[in-house]
Scaffold this motif. Structure first.
Motif: not given
Length: 128
Positions: A102, A105, A109, A118, A122
């Motif tokens: 999160e 993310q 963004s 990313f 992850k």
């Protein structure tokens, strides 16, 4: 000088040290107390200098309870400041993989990281 004279001297030295400690503690409390104005502090100091034992006894009777409350409040404030400092230095603890993804993310963004970075974060979070 006999043994009992020695014990008597030890008792007197002990009492003198205790009296000095009490006077110092009272002076510290007078200057730390924000509820007293300057004139009240000056009057207490003059009273303690002119009649030290009577002044100390009256101060402890009149202001002893609030003296303990101020000391407890200061100790609590110091403990809270210490805990806040430890939390600020320690940073955030390692969270679950979902939390790490999160955060990644959110960085993606905002444009702070690229899609490949990313994906690497992850994969690292899911690997453990």
């Amino acid at each position: 000088m006999g043994f009992f004279d020695f014990l008597l001297w030890m008792l007197w030295i002990y009492l003198v040290v205790i009296c000095i400690w009490i006077f110092v503690w009272i002076f510290i409390d007078i200057f730390r107390d924000h509820t007293l104005n300057g004139w009240a502090k000056a009057l207490w100091i003059i009273f303690l200098v002119v009649l030290p034992f009577l002044g100390a006894i009256i101060y402890l009777i009149a202001r002893g309870g609030s003296m303990a409350q101020r000391q407890a409040r200061d100790a609590q404030a110091a403990a809270q400041a210490n805990a806040d400092y430890i939390r600020s230095v320690a940073g955030t603890p390692t969270s679950s993989p979902a939390g790490e993804i999160e955060r990644a993310q959110g960085r993606l963004s905002s444009g702070a990281i690229t899609q490949s970075e990313f994906d690497a974060l992850k994969t690292k979070a899911l690997a453990g």
